[in-house]
Design a protein around this motif. Sequence first.
Motif: not given
Length: 148
Positions: A18-19, A130-136, A138-143
Amino acid sequence: MQQLDQFRDQIMSKEIGSLIIPFQNVITVRSTWNLEKALSKLMESGWSSVPVLNEADEVEGVISKSEILEYARMEKVPYYLDFRRKFVHDAMKQNVPMLSDDTILRYGIELLVDWPYLPIVNHDRKFIGILTRRSVLDYLLKEFYEAE
């Protein structure tokens, strides 16, 4: 403390599917393109580095503006027009780590320490995004902020 450990384990064991930024939203170049075309695509897109695909849509590596310019310097390509006679497959970085969409986040994060993004391939080795640093991040901040 046990709750924190469970929360961490839950987040880090998430599959990255999903990321992923899907291939339709990712700029790519072909390994058979000449360096002039690849550099032009990089300049137009604003990306500093992009995945390199072959004609079967399999990832062969990544190419960046700096890799093109370093290749030109090392190979003594004297003029921009000579970029038409040199090809992406000669200048690209090979042996790039690739993931599948069912890879767990922890492993993706470990690789993203050294790479700004990671190509994602399906089980047939076709490029899917692609998996980007930004997508990860963003996910971590949301969680983390939704958990409070």
